[in-house]
Design a protein around this motif. Structure first.
Motif, PDB file in Angstrom:
ATOM      1  N   PRO A 175       0.628  -1.301  -0.038  1.00  0.00           N
ATOM      2  CA  PRO A 175       0.081   0.011  -0.125  1.00  0.00           C
ATOM      3  C   PRO A 175       0.842   1.128  -0.057  1.00  0.00           C
ATOM      4  O   PRO A 175       0.389   2.370  -0.468  1.00  0.00           O
ATOM      5  N   ALA A 176       1.991   1.193   0.316  1.00  0.00           N
ATOM      6  CA  ALA A 176       2.963   2.237   0.411  1.00  0.00           C
ATOM      7  C   ALA A 176       3.526   2.591  -1.016  1.00  0.00           C
ATOM      8  O   ALA A 176       4.439   3.593  -1.063  1.00  0.00           O
ATOM      9  N   GLY A 177       2.881   2.068  -2.011  1.00  0.00           N
ATOM     10  CA  GLY A 177       3.557   2.282  -3.344  1.00  0.00           C
ATOM     11  C   GLY A 177       4.775   1.780  -3.787  1.00  0.00           C
ATOM     12  O   GLY A 177       5.260   2.078  -5.039  1.00  0.00           O
ATOM     13  N   ARG A 178       4.915   0.615  -3.106  1.00  0.00           N
ATOM     14  CA  ARG A 178       6.224  -0.108  -3.891  1.00  0.00           C
ATOM     15  C   ARG A 178       5.933  -1.380  -4.441  1.00  0.00           C
ATOM     16  O   ARG A 178       4.665  -1.873  -4.097  1.00  0.00           O
ATOM     17  N   GLN A 179       6.611  -1.762  -5.174  1.00  0.00           N
ATOM     18  CA  GLN A 179       6.324  -3.070  -5.935  1.00  0.00           C
ATOM     19  C   GLN A 179       6.980  -4.164  -5.195  1.00  0.00           C
ATOM     20  O   GLN A 179       8.199  -4.103  -4.860  1.00  0.00           O
ATOM     21  N   VAL A 180       6.169  -5.282  -5.067  1.00  0.00           N
ATOM     22  CA  VAL A 180       6.580  -6.430  -4.280  1.00  0.00           C
ATOM     23  C   VAL A 180       6.858  -7.420  -5.310  1.00  0.00           C
ATOM     24  O   VAL A 180       5.894  -7.985  -6.161  1.00  0.00           O
ATOM     25  N   VAL A 181       8.202  -8.178  -5.363  1.00  0.00           N
ATOM     26  CA  VAL A 181       8.518  -9.083  -6.341  1.00  0.00           C
ATOM     27  C   VAL A 181       8.931 -10.265  -5.405  1.00  0.00           C
ATOM     28  O   VAL A 181       9.645 -10.155  -4.574  1.00  0.00           O
ATOM     29  N   PHE A 182       8.065 -11.556  -5.576  1.00  0.00           N
ATOM     30  CA  PHE A 182       8.412 -12.693  -5.105  1.00  0.00           C
ATOM     31  C   PHE A 182       9.423 -13.623  -5.807  1.00  0.00           C
ATOM     32  O   PHE A 182       9.279 -13.852  -7.117  1.00  0.00           O
ATOM     33  N   ALA A 183      10.477 -13.969  -5.328  1.00  0.00           N
ATOM     34  CA  ALA A 183      11.651 -14.774  -5.945  1.00  0.00           C
ATOM     35  C   ALA A 183      11.510 -16.236  -5.220  1.00  0.00           C
ATOM     36  O   ALA A 183      11.742 -16.262  -4.177  1.00  0.00           O
ATOM     37  N   THR A 184      11.538 -17.253  -6.182  1.00  0.00           N
ATOM     38  CA  THR A 184      11.714 -18.616  -5.566  1.00  0.00           C
ATOM     39  C   THR A 184      12.887 -19.218  -6.134  1.00  0.00           C
ATOM     40  O   THR A 184      13.808 -18.647  -6.688  1.00  0.00           O
ATOM     41  N   GLU A 185      13.359 -20.355  -5.581  1.00  0.00           N
ATOM     42  CA  GLU A 185      14.549 -21.141  -5.502  1.00  0.00           C
ATOM     43  C   GLU A 185      14.746 -21.270  -6.964  1.00  0.00           C
ATOM     44  O   GLU A 185      16.003 -21.090  -7.543  1.00  0.00           O
ATOM     45  N   ARG A 186      13.998 -21.968  -7.786  1.00  0.00           N
ATOM     46  CA  ARG A 186      14.110 -22.163  -9.167  1.00  0.00           C
ATOM     47  C   ARG A 186      13.357 -21.397 -10.063  1.00  0.00           C
ATOM     48  O   ARG A 186      13.873 -21.449 -11.239  1.00  0.00           O
ATOM     49  N   GLY A 187      12.402 -20.663  -9.839  1.00  0.00           N
ATOM     50  CA  GLY A 187      11.689 -19.882 -10.931  1.00  0.00           C
ATOM     51  C   GLY A 187      11.054 -20.787 -11.702  1.00  0.00           C
ATOM     52  O   GLY A 187      10.814 -21.965 -11.858  1.00  0.00           O
ATOM     53  N   GLY A 188      10.321 -20.182 -12.456  1.00  0.00           N
ATOM     54  CA  GLY A 188       9.305 -20.734 -13.571  1.00  0.00           C
ATOM     55  C   GLY A 188       7.883 -21.267 -12.939  1.00  0.00           C
ATOM     56  O   GLY A 188       7.016 -21.552 -13.979  1.00  0.00           O
ATOM     57  N   SER A 189       7.419 -21.051 -12.132  1.00  0.00           N
ATOM     58  CA  SER A 189       6.419 -21.707 -11.511  1.00  0.00           C
ATOM     59  C   SER A 189       6.084 -20.797 -10.151  1.00  0.00           C
ATOM     60  O   SER A 189       7.058 -20.515  -9.452  1.00  0.00           O
ATOM     61  N   ALA A 190       4.887 -20.920  -9.836  1.00  0.00           N
ATOM     62  CA  ALA A 190       4.315 -20.305  -8.590  1.00  0.00           C
ATOM     63  C   ALA A 190       4.773 -20.996  -7.262  1.00  0.00           C
ATOM     64  O   ALA A 190       4.601 -22.121  -7.355  1.00  0.00           O
ATOM     65  N   PRO A 191       5.273 -20.319  -6.357  1.00  0.00           N
ATOM     66  CA  PRO A 191       5.461 -20.845  -5.139  1.00  0.00           C
ATOM     67  C   PRO A 191       4.297 -21.551  -4.513  1.00  0.00           C
ATOM     68  O   PRO A 191       3.218 -21.031  -4.719  1.00  0.00           O
ATOM     69  N   ALA A 192       4.372 -22.912  -3.813  1.00  0.00           N
ATOM     70  CA  ALA A 192       3.217 -23.481  -2.827  1.00  0.00           C
ATOM     71  C   ALA A 192       3.525 -23.484  -1.372  1.00  0.00           C
ATOM     72  O   ALA A 192       4.452 -23.798  -0.902  1.00  0.00           O
ATOM     73  N   ALA A 193       2.404 -22.765  -0.772  1.00  0.00           N
ATOM     74  CA  ALA A 193       2.454 -22.876   0.614  1.00  0.00           C
ATOM     75  C   ALA A 193       2.419 -24.082   1.348  1.00  0.00           C
ATOM     76  O   ALA A 193       1.719 -25.079   0.492  1.00  0.00           O
ATOM     77  N   ASP A 194       2.755 -24.225   2.494  1.00  0.00           N
ATOM     78  CA  ASP A 194       2.493 -25.383   3.207  1.00  0.00           C
ATOM     79  C   ASP A 194       0.788 -25.828   3.437  1.00  0.00           C
ATOM     80  O   ASP A 194       0.192 -24.922   4.018  1.00  0.00           O
TER      81      ASP A 194
END
Length: 70
Positions: free
Chosen positions: A27-46
C-alpha cells in the motif's frame, strides 16, 4: 517506484511469512516481487498451514490467509 524483493522457497512455506511483508510495503506504493529457488512456477505454501492441523488448530491465522488472496 522502489521494489521490495521477497525470497521464498518453492514449496512448504508459512503464508504469514509472505502476507505480512507483502501487505506492509504494497500500500505504500512499492512494487513487491517474489523470487523462488528455481523460478518458472508459482510457489506453493504449506497446505497444512492453510487447512489447519489437529482439527483446524495450529494453522495460519485466518486474517493472514485472507491477506494472501487477491
Amino acid at each position: 517506484m522502489k521494489t521490495v524483493l521477497v525470497p521464498l522457497p518453492d514449496k512448504d512455506f508459512d503464508v504469514t511469512e509472505v502476507a505480512v511483508p507483502w501487505k506492509a510495503p504494497h500500500p505504500a506504493g512499492r512494487q513487491v516481487v517474489f523470487a523462488t529457488e528455481r523460478g518458472g512456477s508459482a510457489p506453493a505454501a504449506d497446505p497444512l498451514l492453510l487447512t489447519g492441523v489437529l482439527f483446524g488448530k495450529l494453522g495460519a491465522d485466518p486474517s493472514r490467509k485472507r491477506s494472501t488472496r487477491r
